[in-house]
Design an enzyme around this catalytic site. Structure first.
Site, short mmCIF file in Angstrom:
data_model
loop_
_atom_site.label_atom_id
_atom_site.label_comp_id
_atom_site.label_asym_id
_atom_site.label_seq_id
_atom_site.Cartn_x
_atom_site.Cartn_y
_atom_site.Cartn_z
N GLY A 240 80.96 -6.08 -4.79
CA GLY A 240 82.28 -6.59 -5.56
C GLY A 240 83.33 -6.92 -5.15
CE1 TYR A 323 79.92 -17.28 -11.56
CE2 TYR A 323 79.89 -18.16 -9.55
CZ TYR A 323 79.40 -17.50 -10.26
OH TYR A 323 78.13 -17.24 -10.24
CB CYS A 350 74.93 -38.45 -13.02
SG CYS A 350 74.74 -39.68 -14.40
C1 LIG Z 1 75.96 -9.13 -7.09
C2 LIG Z 1 75.76 -7.90 -6.84
C3 LIG Z 1 76.00 -7.28 -5.70
C4 LIG Z 1 76.98 -8.07 -4.84
O1 LIG Z 1 78.07 -8.41 -5.34
P1 LIG Z 1 79.17 -9.13 -4.46
O2 LIG Z 1 80.46 -9.59 -5.19
O3 LIG Z 1 78.65 -10.32 -3.74
O4 LIG Z 1 79.71 -8.05 -3.29
C5 LIG Z 1 75.82 -6.19 -5.43
N1 LIG Z 1 75.09 -5.20 -6.28
C6 LIG Z 1 74.46 -5.79 -7.43
C7 LIG Z 1 73.70 -5.08 -8.38
C8 LIG Z 1 74.82 -6.95 -7.90
O5 LIG Z 1 74.40 -7.78 -8.87
#
Ligand SMILES: *Cc1c(COP(=O)(O)O)cnc(C)c1O
Length: 427
Positions: A240, A323, A350
């Protein structure tokens, strides 16, 4: 270039990725084109290793499932977070060891469970009900699965609502109050063995505070689980970490993340006298800035605004439409003496929503110009589709002054793949 994008540079008015001229790439490989810097990719992974020398890093495959990228992640010592049997087969093919793979997902079928059990990877449990399903399948197969519990820590990262995953209202995970009970239940079930806790609070998070908060919540749950006799060998804090898409919006680094969460975990674990292994699951922050997407201008049109219509739409790069994401754009050929104009960049699909960027100052564009969308390595090709009969683009790996095709451009035959016309209709 802004930030630390030292794999991109400008030479004689041309954009270079490492030592390769993007004008040449577009001319020889065609557009749209995803182009990855191997040096940048490896450096991003090493940055995580330096920040978290004692943690396992599982690459979140959904961010970029290209086999060569997975192979490089494997060479650099990463494990993998997979969300499907398909992603599992990709990472096994890329040589990621089974002990470094976590099979995630909130909606796994019996076939998914069986694939994970047979592959011998750990599985994240997203609900109480899933425990029973997995245990039954494991017993039928005569196998045992090690599980982690996906906890919903109820923290609110300030990010786009479609990528916040740790809110109470999110579809992911088991609520914090229920986890200790579920852990106990799992200890009694045959076929499964609880070994850890997992959370993932969202994506493109630009502050470290929500991660620290999630770590605190996980420590609370760890105390509860341990008090009830649960043995926790692994704590997975998910991915994340955001990246700097916009020149004016900086992002924390992996070492900022380490400073925010490691003390919380170290304190929590010291109090309990245990030392579970820490796991992180970065996706975006590993691949996003390693890759640019090159697209060619087909038409420039003056209407309510100046439109530049390029050959990539949301079929190639879905993030702006999904997003409202910002991708910085650089012209690949900075021809001298062109006045600056404001453009809205649209794709060939389109749909009026097929807008990649709004109100961007760029040198006056003409048909044939190539633009580079930066930071396209995460959720770029992996979200590409064939919508509107568009074959998917090629992917290129650049290393030094050379490049290799790591995924061939699809041609029209890809649109036919798997399709059949029932014989009764063939007359
Ligand atoms: C999408 C996801 C990630 C990676 O998230 P990033 O924002 O790309 O770092 C890690 N763990 C889980 C469970 C995810 O669903």
């Amino acid at each position: 270039m802004f930030g630390s994008k030292d794999h991109l540079s400008s030479l004689d008015g041309h954009l270079y990725i490492e030592e390769v001229d993007c004008c040449r790439l577009a001319a020889e490989e065609g557009t749209p084109l995803y182009v990855t810097s191997e040096r940048r990719l490896r450096e991003n992974i090493r940055c995580y290793h330096r920040a978290f020398p004692d943690a396992d890093k599982y690459f979140a495959v959904k961010a970029n499932g290209n086999l060569t990228i997975l192979q490089i992640a494997a060479q650099e010592g990463m494990g993998a977070d997979v969300f499907s049997a398909g992603e599992l087969s990709l990472v096994r093919m890329a040589g990621i060891p089974r002990d470094m793979i976590l099979f995630n997902g909130n909606s796994k079928s019996e076939l998914d469970h069986a694939a994970a059990l047979r592959a011998g990877v750990r599985i994240s449990m997203d609900s109480n009900e899933e425990l029973e399903h997995l245990a039954r399948t494991a017993c039928e197969l005569g196998l045992e699965g090690e599980i982690l519990f996906r906890v919903n820590p109820d923290v609110s990262p300030k990010t786009h609502p479609k990528i916040a995953t740790g809110l109470r209202s999110s579809k992911f995970g088991i609520s914090a109050e229920e986890v200790a009970g579920a852990y106990q239940r799992a200890m009694d079930l045959e076929g499964i063995k609880p070994v850890g806790l997992h959370c993932h609070i969202g994506s493109q998070i630009l502050q470290t505070a929500p991660f620290a908060e999630a770590a605190e919540r996980m420590m609370d749950i760890l105390r509860e689980v341990t008090a009830k006799g649960g043995e926790v060998e692994r704590i997975d804090l998910g991915g994340g970490l955001g990246i700097q898409y916009h020149p004016d919006v900086p992002a924390p680094s992996p070492s900022d993340l380490a400073q925010a969460i490691l003390p919380v975990i170290e304190d929590g674990c010291r109090d309990l006298g245990i030392s579970p292994r820490l796991i992180l699951e970065p996706g975006r922050s590993i691949v996003a800035d390693s890759t640019i997407m090159l697209t060619r201008v087909n038409v420039v049109k003056r209407a309510a605004v100046n439109f530049a219509a390029v050959d990539a739409g949301f079929n190639v790069l879905a993030r702006p439409m999904l997003y409202d994401s910002y991708h910085h754009i650089l012209p690949v050929d900075h021809a001298e003496g062109r006045e600056e104009m404001i453009y809205t960049i649209v794709g060939p699909i389109c749909e009026s929503g097929d807008i990649l960027a709004r109100d961007r100052p760029l040198p006056r564009l003409v048909r044939g110009d190539v633009l580079a969308f930066l930071d396209a390595g995460a959720y770029g090709f992996s979200m590409a589709s064939q919508y509107n009969g568009q074959p998917r683009p090629a992917e290129i790996l650049v290393s030094g002054d050379g490049w290799e095709v790591i995924r061939r451009r699809e041609d029209a035959s890809a649109l036919l793949a798997g399709q059949t016309i029932p014989p009764r209709l063939m007359w």
